[in-house]
Design a protein around this motif. Structure first.
Motif, PDB file in Angstrom:
ATOM      1  N   ARG A  29       0.821  -1.232   0.000  1.00 13.73           N
ATOM      2  CA  ARG A  29       0.000   0.000   0.000  1.00 13.73           C
ATOM      3  C   ARG A  29       0.843   1.267   0.000  1.00 13.73           C
ATOM      4  NH1 ARG A  29      -4.100  -1.947   4.860  1.00 13.73           N
ATOM      5  NH2 ARG A  29      -4.428  -4.059   4.058  1.00 13.73           N
ATOM      6  N   ASN A  30       1.885   1.290  -0.836  1.00 10.80           N
ATOM      7  CA  ASN A  30       2.772   2.457  -0.859  1.00 10.80           C
ATOM      8  C   ASN A  30       2.407   3.467  -1.930  1.00 10.80           C
ATOM      9  OD1 ASN A  30       4.868   3.907   0.325  1.00 10.80           O
ATOM     10  ND2 ASN A  30       6.402   3.085  -1.083  1.00 10.80           N
TER      11      ASN A  30
ATOM     12  N   ASP B 216      17.929   9.586 -10.400  1.00  6.21           N
ATOM     13  CA  ASP B 216      16.910   9.801  -9.368  1.00  6.21           C
ATOM     14  C   ASP B 216      15.845   8.711  -9.466  1.00  6.21           C
ATOM     15  OD1 ASP B 216      15.058  10.638  -7.539  1.00  6.21           O
ATOM     16  OD2 ASP B 216      14.635  12.566  -8.493  1.00  6.21           O
ATOM     17  N   PRO B 217      15.838   7.736  -8.561  1.00 10.20           N
ATOM     18  CA  PRO B 217      14.840   6.663  -8.622  1.00 10.20           C
ATOM     19  C   PRO B 217      13.428   7.123  -8.313  1.00 10.20           C
ATOM     20  CG  PRO B 217      16.090   6.491  -6.601  1.00 10.20           C
ATOM     21  CD  PRO B 217      16.766   7.564  -7.431  1.00 10.20           C
TER      22      PRO B 217
ATOM     23  N   PHE C 264       5.842   6.499   0.909  1.00 11.13           N
ATOM     24  CA  PHE C 264       7.112   6.479   1.628  1.00 11.13           C
ATOM     25  C   PHE C 264       8.237   6.309   0.614  1.00 11.13           C
ATOM     26  CE2 PHE C 264       3.865   4.562   4.410  1.00 11.13           C
ATOM     27  CZ  PHE C 264       3.850   5.512   5.428  1.00 11.13           C
ATOM     28  N   ASP C 265       9.158   7.261   0.564  1.00  8.40           N
ATOM     29  CA  ASP C 265      10.223   7.205  -0.435  1.00  8.40           C
ATOM     30  C   ASP C 265      11.302   6.190  -0.035  1.00  8.40           C
ATOM     31  OD1 ASP C 265      11.695   8.531   1.537  1.00  8.40           O
ATOM     32  OD2 ASP C 265      11.776  10.430   0.447  1.00  8.40           O
TER      33      ASP C 265
ATOM     34  N   LYS D 179       2.507   4.281   8.504  1.00  4.85           N
ATOM     35  CA  LYS D 179       3.913   3.897   8.517  1.00  4.85           C
ATOM     36  C   LYS D 179       4.078   2.758   7.517  1.00  4.85           C
ATOM     37  CE  LYS D 179       3.374   0.843  12.542  1.00  4.85           C
ATOM     38  NZ  LYS D 179       3.831   0.569  13.931  1.00  4.85           N
ATOM     39  N   PRO D 180       5.288   2.512   7.052  1.00  2.98           N
ATOM     40  CA  PRO D 180       5.465   1.480   6.034  1.00  2.98           C
ATOM     41  C   PRO D 180       4.916   0.126   6.477  1.00  2.98           C
ATOM     42  CG  PRO D 180       7.452   2.805   6.227  1.00  2.98           C
ATOM     43  CD  PRO D 180       6.562   3.220   7.355  1.00  2.98           C
ATOM     44  N   MET D 181       4.229  -0.522   5.556  1.00  2.00           N
ATOM     45  CA  MET D 181       3.637  -1.837   5.803  1.00  2.00           C
ATOM     46  C   MET D 181       4.552  -2.867   5.127  1.00  2.00           C
ATOM     47  SD  MET D 181      -0.171  -3.014   4.693  1.00  2.00           S
ATOM     48  CE  MET D 181      -0.677  -4.727   4.780  1.00  2.00           C
TER      49      MET D 181
END
Length: 214
Positions: free
Chosen positions: A19-20, A136-137, A161-162, A35-37
């Protein structure tokens, strides 16, 4: 830094971010994470181009999820955001194939997702791209076509979230090793794929890959 073209053989794990991309979370009716999952795919799921994606027994709803992959270049633990580039060897693009019916059943039962995410051939990957070739990714365009019809296309700057955030977050809890793959999430457009389908995916202007669903 060593040649990581064989990252599939040297990496110990595939760390995935759920889910990003906001629109993907919404299309599946999921809340936006605060927060990152994080979850894992096991390395048996790797499959290289020229080999088929095999639908697992009993799966009736297999989805494709195109993702930017970050290949880790050296052992990483408690990494600060500003230092993230020092730990990256390069990039790839992958499909996080998901047996959605297996996953939905597991969610309802409060059970793990292992079979839905880590069946054999559930992680088709393109070739390794050295980091020197991508300035730059967060300025790349992911795309995915099924039987020539576009299903997914999104810029990587749409990630919630990068990459610095993800590497810093994950390495607080789990050490990343050389060759490990970090999959950074998929944008909207996932759908059912079936036996006989051809899936083309990549990074626009950088790399293209094609897989057949058996």
């Amino acid at each position: 830094m060593s040649n990581f073209a064989n990252f599939r053989e040297i990496g110990r794990k595939i760390v995935c971010v759920g889910r990003n991309y906001k629109d993907h979370a919404l299309e599946l009716g999921n809340p936006i994470p605060k927060k990152p999952m994080i979850f894992l795919k096991s390395t048996n799921s790797y499959v290289a181009e020229g080999n088929p994606i095999v639908i697992p027994p009993g799966c009736q709803n297999l989805h494709q999820e195109v993702e930017l992959g970050v290949v880790i270049g050296k052992q990483a633990k408690n990494i600060k955001k500003d230092d993230w580039k020092d730990y990256v060897a390069g990039y790839t693009v992958a499909l996080d194939m998901t047996a959605r019916d297996f996953q939905d059943e597991a969610k309802k039962a409060g059970a793990p997702w292992f079979l839905s995410k880590s069946f054999d051939t559930s992680c088709p990957v393109a070739n390794f791209i050295d980091k020197s070739k991508i300035s730059d990714p967060h300025d790349l365009e992911l795309y995915c076509l099924i039987n020539g019809q576009e299903k997914q296309r999104e810029k990587t700057n749409s990630m919630i979230f990068d990459i610095p955030t993800l590497i810093s977050y994950v390495t607080q809890f789990a050490t990343l090793e050389p060759g490990d793959l970090l999959l950074t999430g998929t944008p909207a457009g996932v759908c059912r794929v079936q036996s006989g389908d051809t899936i083309e995916f990549g990074l626009t202007g950088i790399i293209d890959s094609k897989f057949f669903v058996q």
